[in-house]
Write a protein that holds these residues in place. Structure first.
Motif, PDB file in Angstrom:
ATOM      1  N   SER A   5       0.844  -1.196   0.000  1.00 44.95           N
ATOM      2  CA  SER A   5       0.000   0.000   0.000  1.00 44.95           C
ATOM      3  C   SER A   5       0.882   1.249   0.000  1.00 44.95           C
ATOM      4  O   SER A   5       1.969   1.260   0.566  1.00 44.95           O
ATOM      5  CB  SER A   5      -0.894  -0.035   1.243  1.00 44.95           C
ATOM      6  OG  SER A   5      -1.734   1.074   1.269  1.00 44.95           O
ATOM      7  N   ASP A   9      -3.022   4.804  -2.316  1.00 42.57           N
ATOM      8  CA  ASP A   9      -4.053   3.885  -1.811  1.00 42.57           C
ATOM      9  C   ASP A   9      -4.767   4.487  -0.610  1.00 42.57           C
ATOM     10  O   ASP A   9      -5.995   4.431  -0.507  1.00 42.57           O
ATOM     11  CB  ASP A   9      -3.434   2.543  -1.401  1.00 42.57           C
ATOM     12  CG  ASP A   9      -2.939   1.744  -2.582  1.00 42.57           C
ATOM     13  OD1 ASP A   9      -3.506   1.886  -3.677  1.00 42.57           O
ATOM     14  OD2 ASP A   9      -1.976   0.969  -2.396  1.00 42.57           O
ATOM     15  N   ARG A  13      -8.776   5.511  -0.581  1.00 40.95           N
ATOM     16  CA  ARG A  13      -9.690   4.911   0.399  1.00 40.95           C
ATOM     17  C   ARG A  13     -10.555   5.970   1.082  1.00 40.95           C
ATOM     18  O   ARG A  13     -11.701   5.703   1.458  1.00 40.95           O
ATOM     19  CB  ARG A  13      -8.913   4.093   1.437  1.00 40.95           C
ATOM     20  CG  ARG A  13      -8.599   2.692   0.952  1.00 40.95           C
ATOM     21  CD  ARG A  13      -8.163   1.782   2.087  1.00 40.95           C
ATOM     22  NE  ARG A  13      -6.894   2.165   2.679  1.00 40.95           N
ATOM     23  CZ  ARG A  13      -5.697   1.815   2.213  1.00 40.95           C
ATOM     24  NH1 ARG A  13      -5.607   1.060   1.130  1.00 40.95           N
ATOM     25  NH2 ARG A  13      -4.599   2.197   2.823  1.00 40.95           N
ATOM     26  N   GLY A  28      -6.283   7.317  -8.943  1.00 39.05           N
ATOM     27  CA  GLY A  28      -5.031   6.708  -8.483  1.00 39.05           C
ATOM     28  C   GLY A  28      -3.950   6.736  -9.540  1.00 39.05           C
ATOM     29  O   GLY A  28      -2.784   7.007  -9.244  1.00 39.05           O
TER      30      GLY A  28
END
Length: 165
Positions: A5, A9, A13, A28
């Motif tokens: 990660s 990431d 989230r 991303g």
């Protein structure tokens, strides 16, 4: 095997409850491209400085001359590098002061001149290029040569749509 990660990431989230997954994938990708560009820009700046160039733009002019088989006019360099003529003049002034280029009058048109690299300029460009390639090798060390070729192809495909040459 999945990669560990990263900050992207963690950032995406935070958006999961607000947007669709496809939007997060694109978000991303954009964040990672921006991060990679920032890091590579720093590495290229360090490489050209170590070779004696004051700024990356000066290296770009010298590299264009190194790739050319004949001397170039300042206006042709400016056009190829998407720089104003005034900007090119400043770059050439710096490169000339460093001893990396020489300007010679055009024998046909006295208003114009040609620019070529000196031997010292050749050495500086080659040194910077070698360091840039080494920096790129380190940047992409996490993927094998097959993955590097695939990534290059995917980026070419993206650019063909948004910036066709």
């Amino acid at each position: 095997m999945d990669s560990p990660s990263d900050t992207t990431d963690r950032e995406t989230r935070l958006w999961e409850r607000l947007v669709e997954p496809r939007q997060l994938t694109l978000f991303g990708i954009g964040m990672r491209v921006r991060r990679l560009n920032r890091i590579r820009t720093e590495h290229v700046g360090d490489a050209v400085a170590a070779a004696g160039f004051q700024v990356v733009g000066d290296y770009e002019v010298a590299a264009a001359l190194r790739r050319s088989s004949t001397p170039r006019t300042p206006s042709s360099l400016a056009e190829d590098l998407l720089v104003t003529r005034a900007g090119m003049s400043g770059r050439l002034d710096r490169l000339e002061a460093m001893g990396f280029v020489e300007r010679e009058p055009d024998r046909v048109d006295a208003r114009s001149h040609f620019v070529h690299l000196t031997a010292e300029g050749d050495v500086a460009v080659d040194a910077a290029f070698k360091q840039i390639v080494e920096a790129d090798r380190r940047l992409f060390a996490g993927i094998n040569t097959s993955e590097q070729a695939r990534l290059s192809g995917l980026l070419r495909k993206v650019l063909a749509v948004i910036d066709p040459e």
